[in-house]
Scaffold this active site. Structure first.
Site, PDB file in Angstrom:
ATOM      1  N   SER A 303      97.088  -2.849  19.127  1.00 57.48           N
ATOM      2  CA  SER A 303      96.025  -3.777  18.556  1.00 57.48           C
ATOM      3  C   SER A 303      96.257  -5.178  19.126  1.00 57.48           C
ATOM      4  CB  SER A 303      96.079  -3.732  17.114  1.00 57.48           C
ATOM      5  OG  SER A 303      94.968  -4.209  16.542  1.00 57.48           O
ATOM      6  N   ASP A 314      95.236 -10.129  32.531  1.00 55.32           N
ATOM      7  CA  ASP A 314      94.013 -10.595  33.214  1.00 55.32           C
ATOM      8  C   ASP A 314      94.131 -11.918  33.924  1.00 55.32           C
ATOM      9  OD1 ASP A 314      93.144  -8.134  32.536  1.00 55.32           O
ATOM     10  OD2 ASP A 314      91.207  -8.733  31.543  1.00 55.32           O
ATOM     11  N   LYS A 328      94.735   0.977  21.097  1.00 55.52           N
ATOM     12  CA  LYS A 328      94.086   0.648  19.889  1.00 55.52           C
ATOM     13  C   LYS A 328      93.285  -0.368  20.106  1.00 55.52           C
ATOM     14  CE  LYS A 328      93.889  -0.451  14.937  1.00 55.52           C
ATOM     15  NZ  LYS A 328      93.074  -1.646  15.227  1.00 55.52           N
TER      16      LYS A 328
END
Length: 464
Positions: A303, A314, A328
């Site tokens: 999460s 990224d 999740k």
């Protein structure tokens, strides 16, 4: 949901709460649905629920508690949607608020239950319990003179918590002591330590985040500032340890990511309605001062942890090392029901800056490093989101682990090859009190040192 209810968003049926149950009486909402021809089937199903409820009340072998029955029905409706939606009664809602706030009035001990008694796992430093001499392994047998036998762990914890400045007497039994020990303690505001940090080998800053509550970002900033002050220019990099961090508050995940990013998107969410989509961007300012960062993840990183790892990966602000995360990729909103607790409802999926949905797939590390040799041959893999019943589908995002917009990881030649991916034979068993036995941490630190050794003077030290 904005403007209708006060909500808390975590990366963790309302209509039934307004029904006066029974075959002859309906709520205003149900009456409105009855007048809507398109909702006729819904009205019939609600009447079915009322009829079943009345039959259970009348015919079950023992008298039932109406509140318990209705709350169980609501929880059944919510848990039938996905693994993370649920009903929180008033006590559960209170407990959740305490956990997300990150502070409460209490004694400062981590406890479990053993043979009917409350066993101390560890006293928290600088708390009433620690100052009074409570030790790990102590058994708490009485609270204010009343035996804890018969109490659940939750009930005992609730008795030990309370308003700051109030007193409580505890009786403990300690191995080796001739008689019970009685202590009188005064409750204080306790802030569980969600940020742990230390300097490893005089040149690497190590920070572990155990969860994301309201204290996480403040604690992280304080930790980095402290260690940079202690080590000065000798720091070669930072290890951000998110292993086994189950997540928590979405806004804290955003702030922690922002701490290391100068610009760009951090995360976005997409809900059922297009107009409810949201996006968070970095405001600038890198608390690490450009030092290279390695993020540690494993199958227990979920999460909010995955939001941070995904954002830093990224943007190539950090090297992600370890094993694949839990996966999740959904957002839960906690919606209070006045006087009744709250519902925790899955309201959106989140996406990393490159457009990845990691729901059911997880974050793939840039460099896979196993914690133990047994993981390479394990026949029963660790359970992840995709293994949960009724887990949401992965949809609406870039499907590949590395999307087209993610620049490839570029390390100086040969650095990645110097990382050992599998613990050698004879590697000591992991001991949480001995960092030298933490194989993944050791590889992360060595990677940072190797990276620092090849950095040219004045060049921004990062994973780009």
């Amino acid at each position: 949901m904005k403007g209708r209810v006060r909500t808390v968003t975590t990366v963790g049926a309302a209509f039934a709460a307004g029904i006066i149950l029974g075959p002859m009486v309906t709520s205003p909402m149900v009456k409105a649905w009855a007048q809507d021809g398109g909702r006729a089937e819904t009205y019939r199903l609600l009447n079915l629920f009322g009829d079943v409820f009345e039959r259970v009340r009348a015919e079950y072998v023992e008298p039932i508690n109406d509140r318990d029955a209705v709350e169980n029905a609501i929880n059944g409706m919510l848990t039938g949607l996905d693994p993370h939606s649920s009903y929180l009664n008033q006590r559960s809602y209170r407990d959740m608020q305490v956990q997300t706030r990150g502070e409460f009035g209490g004694l400062g001990i981590e406890v479990t239950q053993e043979n009917g008694y409350i066993k101390v796992i560890s006293p928290i430093d600088e708390t009433p319990a620690a100052r009074a001499g409570v030790k790990a392994g102590d058994l708490i047998t009485h609270l204010n003179g009343n035996s804890v036998q018969g109490l659940t762990l939750q009930e005992a914890v609730e008795q030990m918590r309370g308003e700051r400045g109030t007193a409580i007497k505890i009786t403990i039994r300690r191995e080796g002591a001739d008689r019970p020990i009685e202590l009188s303690l005064t409750r204080e505001v306790i802030r569980p330590q969600v940020v742990r940090f230390r300097i490893e080998g005089n040149d690497v800053a190590y920070v572990r985040l155990t969860s994301f509550n309201e204290q996480t970002d403040v604690g992280l900033r304080r930790a980095i500032q402290t260690m940079r002050g202690q080590a000065g220019n000798s720091l070669k990099g930072i290890v951000l340890d998110l292993r086994n961090n189950p997540g928590g508050l979405l806004d804290q995940a955003v702030q922690v990511s922002d701490d290391f990013l100068e610009q760009g998107e951090i995360v976005s969410t997409r809900a059922r309605r297009q107009e409810d989509a949201q996006r968070w961007n970095a405001k600038g300012g890198d608390i690490a001062g450009g030092l290279p960062v390695v993020v540690l993840i494993n199958g227990g990183s979920a999460s909010a942890s995955e939001i941070v790892a995904g954002a830093l990966q990224d943007h190539r602000r950090a090297i992600v090392l370890g094993t694949k995360s839990f996966g999740k990729g959904s957002v839960q909103t906690v919606m209070p029901i006045p006087g009744q607790g709250a519902i925790r409802l899955t309201t959106a999926r989140y996406y990393t800056p490159s457009g990845r949905s990691i729901q059911g797939t997880g974050i793939e590390p840039d460099i896979e490093v196993l914690a133990q040799r047994q993981e390479a041959t394990a026949t029963i893999p660790r359970e992840r989101e995709a293994d949960l019943r009724r887990a949401l589908r992965n949809e609406g995002g870039v499907q590949q682990p590395t999307g087209a917009s993610i620049p490839p990881l570029q390390l100086p030649a040969g650095l990645a090859e110097k990382v050992t991916r599998l613990p050698p034979e004879g590697t000591p068993a992991f001991d949480a009190t001995k960092p030298e036995t933490d194989f993944q941490l050791q590889q992360a630190m060595q990677l940072l040192r190797n990276l620092a050794a090849v950095q040219s003077p004045g060049r921004r030290a990062s994973a780009r």
